[in-house]
Write a protein that holds these residues in place. Sequence first.
Motif, PDB file in Angstrom:
ATOM      1  N   HIS A  38       0.832  -1.206   0.000  1.00 31.51           N
ATOM      2  CA  HIS A  38       0.000   0.000   0.000  1.00 31.51           C
ATOM      3  C   HIS A  38       0.871   1.262   0.000  1.00 31.51           C
ATOM      4  O   HIS A  38       0.492   2.284  -0.578  1.00 31.51           O
ATOM      5  CB  HIS A  38      -0.923   0.019   1.224  1.00 31.51           C
ATOM      6  N   LEU A  53      -7.483  -4.284  -6.154  1.00 37.45           N
ATOM      7  CA  LEU A  53      -8.664  -4.161  -5.294  1.00 37.45           C
ATOM      8  C   LEU A  53      -9.811  -5.028  -5.783  1.00 37.45           C
ATOM      9  O   LEU A  53     -10.575  -5.562  -4.987  1.00 37.45           O
ATOM     10  CB  LEU A  53      -9.105  -2.693  -5.248  1.00 37.45           C
ATOM     11  N   LEU A  73     -12.050  -1.579   1.174  1.00 39.72           N
ATOM     12  CA  LEU A  73     -12.067  -0.241   0.588  1.00 39.72           C
ATOM     13  C   LEU A  73     -12.766   0.699   1.556  1.00 39.72           C
ATOM     14  O   LEU A  73     -13.730   0.324   2.207  1.00 39.72           O
ATOM     15  CB  LEU A  73     -12.814  -0.264  -0.753  1.00 39.72           C
ATOM     16  N   ASP A  99      -9.638   6.470   0.135  1.00 36.46           N
ATOM     17  CA  ASP A  99      -8.647   5.670  -0.597  1.00 36.46           C
ATOM     18  C   ASP A  99      -8.508   6.199  -2.024  1.00 36.46           C
ATOM     19  O   ASP A  99      -9.478   6.680  -2.636  1.00 36.46           O
ATOM     20  CB  ASP A  99      -9.070   4.200  -0.645  1.00 36.46           C
ATOM     21  N   LEU A 114      -7.861   5.315  -5.935  1.00 38.20           N
ATOM     22  CA  LEU A 114      -8.040   4.183  -6.846  1.00 38.20           C
ATOM     23  C   LEU A 114      -7.520   4.521  -8.231  1.00 38.20           C
ATOM     24  O   LEU A 114      -7.460   5.681  -8.635  1.00 38.20           O
ATOM     25  CB  LEU A 114      -9.516   3.796  -6.946  1.00 38.20           C
ATOM     26  N   LYS A 158      -5.902  -0.168  -5.742  1.00 39.49           N
ATOM     27  CA  LYS A 158      -5.832   0.857  -4.705  1.00 39.49           C
ATOM     28  C   LYS A 158      -4.406   1.397  -4.691  1.00 39.49           C
ATOM     29  O   LYS A 158      -3.457   0.671  -4.386  1.00 39.49           O
ATOM     30  CB  LYS A 158      -6.194   0.296  -3.340  1.00 39.49           C
ATOM     31  N   ASP A 187      -3.860   4.387   0.426  1.00 44.12           N
ATOM     32  CA  ASP A 187      -4.680   3.845   1.496  1.00 44.12           C
ATOM     33  C   ASP A 187      -4.898   4.913   2.553  1.00 44.12           C
ATOM     34  O   ASP A 187      -3.943   5.411   3.150  1.00 44.12           O
ATOM     35  CB  ASP A 187      -3.984   2.615   2.105  1.00 44.12           C
TER      36      ASP A 187
END
Length: 833
Positions: free
Chosen positions: A271, A303, A322, A326, A328, A377, A380
């Motif tokens: 992440h 994800l 999720l 976050d 994306l 993702k 985070d």
Amino acid sequence: MEILAPAGSREAFLAAVNSGADAVYLAAKSFGARAYANNFELDELAGLLRWAHLRGVAVYLAMNTLLTDAELPEALALAVRLHNLGADALIVQDWGFASQLRRLYPEITLNASTQMTLHNAAAVQQAEDAGFARVILAREVSLADITAICEQSAAEIEVFGHGALCICFSGQCLFSSLVGGRSGNRGRCAQPCRLKYQLYQKPGRPVGAPGHLLSPKDLNAIELLPELAAAGVRSLKIEGRMKRPEYVAAVTAAYAAAKQGEPYAAQALRHAFNRDFTQAYLTEQPGRDLMSYERPNNRGVKLGRLEQVTPEALILKLEAPLQVGDGLEIWVSRGGRQGFVVQELEELAPGRVRLPLRGLQGALQLQNLAAGDRVFKTADNELQSAGEAAASAYDTLPLQLHFVGLLDDKPILQAVYTYPDGERTEVWTSADYQIPLAEKRPADLALLQRQLGRLGGSGWYLAELSASMDEGIMLPASVLNQLRRDAVQALEEEILAKWRRQTKWRPVAEKLSAPPGGLQQKRQPANRPAKLPLPKLAVLVDSLAAAEAAAKAGADLIYWRGWRQYPGEQQPTAAELQRLAELGAYAVLPTIALQAELPLWRKRLAAWRQAGLAGVLVNNLWGFALLAEMPDWRPQLVADFGLNTFNAASAEAWLRKGAGRAALSRELNGRQLAQLCQRLGRPAKPLAELQVFGNLEMMNSRHCPLGALGGGRTAKQPCSGFCQQGEFYLQDEKGFQFPLCGDEFCRSHIYNGYQLCLVEELPQLLLWPGLAVLRLDLQYYAAESVGQICQIWRRALALAEAGENTALSNLKQQLAKCTDAKFTKGHFFRGVE
């Protein structure tokens, strides 16, 4: 084994220390190899050093760029100031700078930067003998190499354990500077390795698909910490002075936990940032498994996939959690990747969510999205929040206080700090106040707790308070406050005493004088002084036939490449070596010799000695070490380009190691070269060498794109020998071509698509008193072409010496015809940032 974390900003520094780093590395505003990080002013550095040392955390200051002669005085002065501020060590690349520091300020601790390209025990021993306390190894060494190096070295060994990898051996890359004028050796790399390329086999057959062919995955050695510690590694370094605080916090915390054998957040490493992960060369030769062909930046964590796209919302089927906040990225089949931050979400069912598009229309092109597109993702929110918390936590030092208050005596306060490892520091302070009986409000533990616990913003918090005091005494708040301040200050001074230094700066460098025949484009220089000896013409070749052609055409010196182009290629016979010796040839050592290859190079040096070769070109410290093992052989030595001679101090350091002259960095411009030659001028023996024609190597890499893309090389499969099937080049998206060659050790060499040609600058060069040798790099040229080029350069030297300069342009045209190449003047006029 210490966990060494990066810091390019104050927030990243706090995040590193608060997340468990044993040490932090950073840089001041000047001379650090990450010039585009925020870096630090000296006043801020002073506070951060104090803050870290109170917590038992070491701080290393990076001064790991190459330095010009004009910059050396400023760099020396900065080094002294950083040392006096409390730096635990300076990380240094430039050998001249290091030699000046060792001579003038031996009390300053030096760590050898990975930019020195130190990669075997012989090179590490040279650095150790020069006074370096620690060596940061090249990222290409294996765990077996590291073990052998640690066993044979008294210096501390530091290795990279996590983060971005350079595809080129650090300190040997000229790609960024030659293509864009921004030097990685000067901290300003433009990262051309992260761009797209296509590999071609001449005359134009593509090999594999285009992609980020020079972009490695990120290093992740967290599972190898026990093996690295057992090998003897003193420090494990996390890359990332350009990374955000949440990255620093997450990665540092994971490695700090893993070092203790505790559970760590493996998913947080992905992440935080990843181009996918690799253990690089620590356990195997990874081949194409090293590379991140699809993308050169953070790929995040998968994800799930798009299940449905409507004008109002996206429906996602999730494989991982999720939350709002976050970041994306949708990998679409056309139109490029699309990224956005989740503003709101609705859970439809376990593993299935709806993302309303309110406020996101500008960030998304819905017409390019389709069911089945992968979603990653890339940021985070929880990780970011944790990073922000780590970067803002300040009052983290536990303080134990014991108060003694007896009637008619002075109040006394004991302050104690206990390090995590159990080491204890304590001080006693008293106030100039005689304690009386209280008339109204006698002191109690609550008063002490309230006044002595007022530590906010000091870095400390009251962890424990005890007291021994008479009943009914009077203790004014002002007395307790001053007693607390005095105790904290005394405790800090006691802890920091070992970093208290007063080294004085001693100016040494003279003012640079204007050189003759400096950087001139429109005006030809004056006639050359007759007393200056004409520089010799040296030609670098890769075969006996080319060497003989060069000698016949008038070359004064023959440099012969002492390694072969292909694995298994036939080595020269004793008779061929004897013939090279008759030509007065020098052998060229490669820059790289991994630990297991040192016996081979000892054997080859012995063969060259037996044949009587006249000299050796040394490209790395290990060459000096191996030659020192042969005291009965005294060949002429040249400190070659791999040693990055950027200033007179470096050149003179190589002379002290036995070199007769030094090849000056190809990143210096004409004025800098002229000034340097002026400094290296000797009445009877000039000391500088300069490349004026031919190949410009931009990268030397342990990774071979030919083997990975054409030879099928992976971690589990050997290469088929594809490099022997023709000539190859990489082509970028603008159409520029870069020749690509292998060598017998399955390492690759990438060259500039244009050949260097400074024939028109000869009149200027001949005015430089320290210039001993002009070099033509004609590796890979056929013998016939080598002879033709040498003849043209001999005529050019004769014309320039006679002052007939107008004919040199015609000779340049002749060179273009016999090479069929486009020319560049390299950095002669533009220099580098």
